[in-house]
Scaffold this motif. Structure first.
Motif, PDB file in Angstrom:
ATOM      1  N   ARG A  38       1.140  -5.467  13.624  1.00  0.00           N
ATOM      2  CA  ARG A  38       1.396  -6.908  13.817  1.00  0.00           C
ATOM      3  C   ARG A  38       2.729  -7.097  14.505  1.00  0.00           C
ATOM      4  N   GLN A  39       3.707  -6.295  14.064  1.00  0.00           N
ATOM      5  CA  GLN A  39       5.054  -6.437  14.596  1.00  0.00           C
ATOM      6  C   GLN A  39       5.097  -6.211  16.102  1.00  0.00           C
ATOM      7  N   ARG A  40       4.519  -5.083  16.514  1.00  0.00           N
ATOM      8  CA  ARG A  40       4.560  -4.782  17.949  1.00  0.00           C
ATOM      9  C   ARG A  40       3.829  -5.840  18.754  1.00  0.00           C
ATOM     10  N   ALA A  41       2.651  -6.242  18.262  1.00  0.00           N
ATOM     11  CA  ALA A  41       1.877  -7.255  18.970  1.00  0.00           C
ATOM     12  C   ALA A  41       2.662  -8.565  19.070  1.00  0.00           C
ATOM     13  N   ALA A  42       3.336  -8.917  17.983  1.00  0.00           N
ATOM     14  CA  ALA A  42       4.068 -10.180  17.975  1.00  0.00           C
ATOM     15  C   ALA A  42       5.264 -10.145  18.919  1.00  0.00           C
ATOM     16  N   ILE A  43       5.920  -8.987  18.996  1.00  0.00           N
ATOM     17  CA  ILE A  43       7.062  -8.853  19.897  1.00  0.00           C
ATOM     18  C   ILE A  43       6.607  -8.966  21.353  1.00  0.00           C
ATOM     19  N   LEU A  44       5.521  -8.275  21.657  1.00  0.00           N
ATOM     20  CA  LEU A  44       4.992  -8.330  23.021  1.00  0.00           C
ATOM     21  C   LEU A  44       4.565  -9.744  23.371  1.00  0.00           C
ATOM     22  N   GLU A  45       3.846 -10.355  22.452  1.00  0.00           N
ATOM     23  CA  GLU A  45       3.376 -11.739  22.615  1.00  0.00           C
ATOM     24  C   GLU A  45       4.543 -12.683  22.893  1.00  0.00           C
ATOM     25  N   MET A  46       5.581 -12.544  22.085  1.00  0.00           N
ATOM     26  CA  MET A  46       6.747 -13.405  22.235  1.00  0.00           C
ATOM     27  C   MET A  46       7.345 -13.238  23.628  1.00  0.00           C
ATOM     28  N   LEU A  47       7.451 -11.991  24.068  1.00  0.00           N
ATOM     29  CA  LEU A  47       8.034 -11.731  25.383  1.00  0.00           C
ATOM     30  C   LEU A  47       7.168 -12.258  26.524  1.00  0.00           C
ATOM     31  N   LYS A  48       5.868 -12.247  26.313  1.00  0.00           N
ATOM     32  CA  LYS A  48       4.965 -12.754  27.357  1.00  0.00           C
ATOM     33  C   LYS A  48       5.052 -14.265  27.464  1.00  0.00           C
ATOM     34  N   ASN A  49       5.486 -14.897  26.384  1.00  0.00           N
ATOM     35  CA  ASN A  49       5.453 -16.354  26.344  1.00  0.00           C
ATOM     36  C   ASN A  49       6.798 -17.043  26.461  1.00  0.00           C
ATOM     37  N   THR A  50       7.812 -16.298  26.806  1.00  0.00           N
ATOM     38  CA  THR A  50       9.100 -16.950  26.949  1.00  0.00           C
ATOM     39  C   THR A  50       9.623 -16.733  28.355  1.00  0.00           C
ATOM     40  N   LYS A  51      10.508 -17.608  28.757  1.00  0.00           N
ATOM     41  CA  LYS A  51      11.110 -17.435  30.076  1.00  0.00           C
ATOM     42  C   LYS A  51      12.597 -17.150  29.957  1.00  0.00           C
ATOM     43  N   ILE A  52      13.063 -16.973  28.737  1.00  0.00           N
ATOM     44  CA  ILE A  52      14.512 -16.853  28.573  1.00  0.00           C
ATOM     45  C   ILE A  52      15.062 -15.429  28.687  1.00  0.00           C
ATOM     46  N   HIS A  53      14.184 -14.433  28.848  1.00  0.00           N
ATOM     47  CA  HIS A  53      14.667 -13.050  28.964  1.00  0.00           C
ATOM     48  C   HIS A  53      15.595 -12.718  27.796  1.00  0.00           C
ATOM     49  N   PRO A  54      15.045 -12.736  26.606  1.00  0.00           N
ATOM     50  CA  PRO A  54      15.863 -12.627  25.397  1.00  0.00           C
ATOM     51  C   PRO A  54      16.387 -11.229  25.125  1.00  0.00           C
ATOM     52  N   CYS A  55      17.412 -11.166  24.310  1.00  0.00           N
ATOM     53  CA  CYS A  55      17.913  -9.889  23.808  1.00  0.00           C
ATOM     54  C   CYS A  55      17.223  -9.597  22.477  1.00  0.00           C
ATOM     55  N   ALA A  56      17.472  -8.400  21.960  1.00  0.00           N
ATOM     56  CA  ALA A  56      16.795  -7.976  20.733  1.00  0.00           C
ATOM     57  C   ALA A  56      17.003  -8.963  19.589  1.00  0.00           C
ATOM     58  N   ALA A  57      18.219  -9.457  19.436  1.00  0.00           N
ATOM     59  CA  ALA A  57      18.514 -10.362  18.328  1.00  0.00           C
ATOM     60  C   ALA A  57      17.733 -11.670  18.449  1.00  0.00           C
ATOM     61  N   GLU A  58      17.539 -12.143  19.684  1.00  0.00           N
ATOM     62  CA  GLU A  58      16.787 -13.381  19.880  1.00  0.00           C
ATOM     63  C   GLU A  58      15.307 -13.164  19.586  1.00  0.00           C
ATOM     64  N   ILE A  59      14.814 -12.007  19.979  1.00  0.00           N
ATOM     65  CA  ILE A  59      13.421 -11.675  19.684  1.00  0.00           C
ATOM     66  C   ILE A  59      13.238 -11.591  18.170  1.00  0.00           C
ATOM     67  N   TYR A  60      14.171 -10.931  17.550  1.00  0.00           N
ATOM     68  CA  TYR A  60      14.162 -10.781  16.091  1.00  0.00           C
ATOM     69  C   TYR A  60      14.093 -12.138  15.409  1.00  0.00           C
TER      70      TYR A  60
END
Lengths: 125, 125
Positions: free
Chosen positions: B6-28
Motif C-alpha cells: 500500500r505504501q509504495r502504491a500510495a507514494i507513486l500515486e501521490m507523485l503522479k498526482n502532484t505538480k509540486i515536485h515534492p521532497c521526501a518529507a512532503e511526500i511523507y
DNA sequence: ATCCGTGCAAAGAATTTGCATACAT
DNA sequence: ATGTATGCAAATTCTTTGCACGGAT
C-alpha cells in the motif's frame, strides 16, 4: 565582494584550475596542501559566498554531495551515471544537438532553467 | 518490481498526482493522511526503489533536499531562484528556444545530460 | 513457508552555525 | 578601530540502515 582572505582566494583559484567539479571535501583536501590549518567550515562559507557573488557555480544534478564549477560561462555538463564523473561541453557541441533530437545514445538529459516565477515577480522588494 | 505494498502504491500515486515536485518529507506528510503509521524510512526506501525502476525521477538541481517528479516523460523544469518552485515545461515551449538562444530574461539555464563516460564504457560487467 | 516490505530508532553523512580569536583595511 | 573571516566544535538537517515483525504470494 572582495577576495582579501588567502583562504577565499585559494578556494577560487583551485576551482578555476580544476576540471573535476569537486565537492567541498575535495576542495578542502586540495587547498589544505597550501593552507594546512584550513577548516572545512571555511570552505563551505566561502563556497556560499563565491556562489552568491557569481564567481562560482554549483553544478545542478542528482548528487549526494554538492559539486562546484569554477567555470561560470554557459556550458553543458555530461554526467556519468556510473562513476559520477562530470565533463564540460560547449552548447554548440554536436552531441548535444543529437541528444536534444533524441538521436544520441545518452540515457537522457535535463534542461533546467532559472529565474523568478510569476508569484515572486509580483512581490515587492 | 511490483507495487504490492500500500505504501509504495500510495507514494507513486501521490507523485503522479502532484505538480509540486515534492521532497521526501512532503511526500511523507501527504501520504500519512491516508496511511497514518507510515514511516519516513519507508518513504526514502520506496523513492529509491521507484527511481531505480524508472517510475519516478529525482529532479536534477541545486536543492538542499532531493525533489521528486512522477512525470518521467522528457521535459524541462523552470526553477524559481527565489522561492524554489519548480514548474514543468515541454521541450518545445517557445520560452526554452528563446533561452537557448539567449533571448530570454531568465537568468540562466543548465543543460546536463547523462550516460556512461568512456572509462565506464570500457569496463567489463 | 518464503520473501519482501514495514515501522521504529539509531547511525551516518553533509552542511550550517556560534563563538572567541585573528586578519585586512 | 572597525569590518569581516577564520578555526574549531557542536548542532542541524537530510538520508540510510539494522532489526524484529507483518503482509503478500
Amino acid at each position: 565582494m572582495k577576495n582579501y582572505s588567502r583562504q577565499r582566494a585559494a578556494i577560487l583559484e583551485m576551482l578555476k584550475n580544476t576540471k573535476i567539479h569537486p565537492c567541498a571535501a575535495e576542495i578542502y583536501a586540495e587547498v589544505r596542501k597550501t593552507i594546512p590549518n584550513l577548516s572545512l567550515g571555511t570552505v563551505y562559507r566561502n563556497l556560499d559566498e563565491l556562489e552568491r557573488a557569481g564567481k562560482v557555480q554549483r553544478v545542478a544534478g542528482k548528487f549526494q554531495t554538492d559539486r562546484y564549477d569554477g567555470d561560470i560561462t554557459q556550458h553543458a555538463h555530461f554526467i556519468c551515471t556510473k562513476c559520477g564523473k562530470i565533463e564540460d561541453y560547449s552548447l554548440e557541441h554536436k552531441l548535444i544537438a543529437d541528444i536534444m533530437r533524441g538521436r544520441s545514445k545518452a540515457t537522457g538529459f535535463i534542461l533546467n532553467y532559472f529565474g523568478l516565477c510569476e508569484d515572486c515577480c509580483k512581490e515587492k522588494q
